[in-house]
Design a protein around this motif. Structure first.
Motif, PDB file in Angstrom:
ATOM      1  N   LEU A 128      21.621  53.162  26.052  1.00  0.00           N
ATOM      2  CA  LEU A 128      21.982  51.773  26.342  1.00  0.00           C
ATOM      3  C   LEU A 128      23.475  51.640  26.609  1.00  0.00           C
ATOM      4  O   LEU A 128      23.898  50.880  27.489  1.00  0.00           O
ATOM      5  N   ALA A 129      24.289  52.362  25.819  1.00  0.00           N
ATOM      6  CA  ALA A 129      25.746  52.259  25.943  1.00  0.00           C
ATOM      7  C   ALA A 129      26.230  52.662  27.331  1.00  0.00           C
ATOM      8  O   ALA A 129      27.182  52.075  27.862  1.00  0.00           O
ATOM      9  N   GLY A 130      25.582  53.662  27.931  1.00  0.00           N
ATOM     10  CA  GLY A 130      25.997  54.087  29.269  1.00  0.00           C
ATOM     11  C   GLY A 130      25.863  52.960  30.285  1.00  0.00           C
ATOM     12  O   GLY A 130      26.784  52.695  31.064  1.00  0.00           O
ATOM     13  N   PHE A 131      24.708  52.276  30.268  1.00  0.00           N
ATOM     14  CA  PHE A 131      24.483  51.165  31.194  1.00  0.00           C
ATOM     15  C   PHE A 131      25.386  49.965  30.856  1.00  0.00           C
ATOM     16  O   PHE A 131      25.973  49.339  31.744  1.00  0.00           O
ATOM     17  N   LEU A 132      25.478  49.652  29.559  1.00  0.00           N
ATOM     18  CA  LEU A 132      26.258  48.492  29.128  1.00  0.00           C
ATOM     19  C   LEU A 132      27.743  48.681  29.420  1.00  0.00           C
ATOM     20  O   LEU A 132      28.443  47.722  29.775  1.00  0.00           O
ATOM     21  N   MET A 133      28.218  49.909  29.288  1.00  0.00           N
ATOM     22  CA  MET A 133      29.632  50.158  29.536  1.00  0.00           C
ATOM     23  C   MET A 133      29.994  49.916  31.002  1.00  0.00           C
ATOM     24  O   MET A 133      31.074  49.398  31.305  1.00  0.00           O
ATOM     25  N   ILE A 134      29.105  50.292  31.904  1.00  0.00           N
ATOM     26  CA  ILE A 134      29.361  50.050  33.327  1.00  0.00           C
ATOM     27  C   ILE A 134      29.526  48.555  33.579  1.00  0.00           C
ATOM     28  O   ILE A 134      30.467  48.109  34.252  1.00  0.00           O
ATOM     29  N   MET A 135      28.601  47.750  33.020  1.00  0.00           N
ATOM     30  CA  MET A 135      28.665  46.314  33.237  1.00  0.00           C
ATOM     31  C   MET A 135      29.891  45.697  32.574  1.00  0.00           C
ATOM     32  O   MET A 135      30.579  44.866  33.165  1.00  0.00           O
ATOM     33  N   GLN A 136      30.173  46.113  31.341  1.00  0.00           N
ATOM     34  CA  GLN A 136      31.331  45.571  30.616  1.00  0.00           C
ATOM     35  C   GLN A 136      32.635  45.802  31.368  1.00  0.00           C
ATOM     36  O   GLN A 136      33.441  44.879  31.539  1.00  0.00           O
ATOM     37  N   ASN A 137      32.843  47.030  31.773  1.00  0.00           N
ATOM     38  CA  ASN A 137      34.095  47.355  32.463  1.00  0.00           C
ATOM     39  C   ASN A 137      34.210  46.607  33.785  1.00  0.00           C
ATOM     40  O   ASN A 137      35.286  46.112  34.144  1.00  0.00           O
ATOM     41  N   THR A 138      33.107  46.513  34.510  1.00  0.00           N
ATOM     42  CA  THR A 138      33.134  45.820  35.801  1.00  0.00           C
ATOM     43  C   THR A 138      33.457  44.345  35.624  1.00  0.00           C
ATOM     44  O   THR A 138      34.350  43.795  36.300  1.00  0.00           O
ATOM     45  N   LEU A 139      32.756  43.660  34.708  1.00  0.00           N
ATOM     46  CA  LEU A 139      32.967  42.229  34.512  1.00  0.00           C
ATOM     47  C   LEU A 139      34.333  41.934  33.884  1.00  0.00           C
ATOM     48  O   LEU A 139      34.953  40.913  34.209  1.00  0.00           O
TER      49      LEU A 139
END
Length: 310
Positions: A128-139
């Motif tokens: 989950l962290a891999g996917f969530l990190m992409i979104m967090q950093n982008t936003l």
């Protein structure tokens, strides 16, 4: 109780890091290289090992992933709306948005999942962290960029952001682990032992570094405005996720890794991003310190109320 025996030692190590810095055992000259070593080597090794050894088909839950991502997205949008009703300068609004939703997945979320849920929970949380990190950093970058007075070349910054995401060690390690797990590629014994040794450094060292980064003085100076971001990050955000998981009737054991990630305090990288992108870096330090301290209590509440249900 398992909750207390997990959370109290974790945050005791955080407090130890705070004391060690004040007593000179962790001087400023040590912190930056130690942080880089944990971020680029130890945590990626822990994530890669835990995901690669797990069964992706068994550990991956698309419903949990979508709810986790949607909850974080809702927090970003809510903070964005709130920020525009304030009279803060643009730099503070952008920093407020990212501090309200950008969680400390690597240094807090992963260790809590590891110590509370064990290897299986760690594997789920790492995926989950891999996917969530992409979104967090982008936003987070979008929020800071949109409210940055010093931004000169938007196109150039977008390219830089994309490049950083592609080279992010945690994202790379999670993606590599997913591929190994998905195709059931066996890891050589020597490599497994190497990863065991290196990854063993990640949980304790990351907690010590979190403690060393705490600043009570900055917290006191910005406590009024920063509490809004803290409330969104460690109260509202996990509540949104918990309500959605419950409505969708997702089993507690399946969604608890996602809830642990949603309940993380503000990421330490929020300070670096705010400083580099003309945000309010003092506000970021205050949000990181305050949310980290308060999360010791909120984690015990969440894991007691929800964890006992699993």
């Amino acid at each position: 109780m398992q909750v207390f025996s997990t959370i109290i030692p974790i945050f005791a190590v955080v407090i130890l890091g705070f004391i060690a810095r004040r007593k000179g055992f962790m001087p400023p000259a040590f912190l930056e290289p130690a942080n880089r070593m944990v971020y680029y080597l130890a945590i990626p090794a822990l994530i890669f090992k835990s995901v690669a050894k797990a069964s992706f088909v068994t550990e991956f839950n698309v419903t949990v992933l979508l709810v986790t991502l949607a909850s974080a997205l809702t927090a970003y949008l809510g903070a964005w709306i709130i920020g525009h009703f304030t009279r803060w300068p643009p730099g503070r609004i952008g920093t407020f948005i990212q501090c309200s939703a950008h969680g400390n997945l690597g240094y807090i979320g992963i260790p809590v999942a590891f110590y509370f849920l064990g290897p299986s929970g760690l594997a789920k949380a790492s995926i989950l962290a891999g996917f969530l990190m992409i979104m967090q950093n982008t936003l987070s970058v979008l929020a800071l960029q949109t409210h940055s007075l010093g931004a000169a070349d938007t196109g150039k910054r977008i390219r830089e952001v994309a490049e950083k995401l592609v080279h992010n060690p945690i994202i790379i390690s999670a993606a590599a682990g997913i591929l190994i797990s998905l195709f059931q590629i066996p890891l050589p014994g020597v490599l497994q032992r190497f990863l065991d040794i290196l990854s063993g450094l990640a949980p304790p060292m990351s907690l010590l570094l979190i403690g060393a980064a705490l600043s009570l003085q900055v917290m006191r100076k910005n406590i009024g405005s920063v509490m809004g971001a803290v409330a969104i990050k460690i109260l509202l955000l996990p509540t949104i996720g918990w309500v959605c998981f419950t409505i969708l009737d997702v089993p507690v054991k399946a969604y608890l890794p996602g809830l642990i990630l949603l309940a993380t305090p503000t990421a330490t990288i929020a300070y670096v991003m705010a400083k580099e992108m003309h945000g309010d870096d003092a506000f970021a330090v205050a949000a990181i310190s305050t949310s980290t301290i308060v999360s010791a209590v909120t984690y015990m509440i969440w894991l007691t109320v929800v964890g006992n249900g699993g």
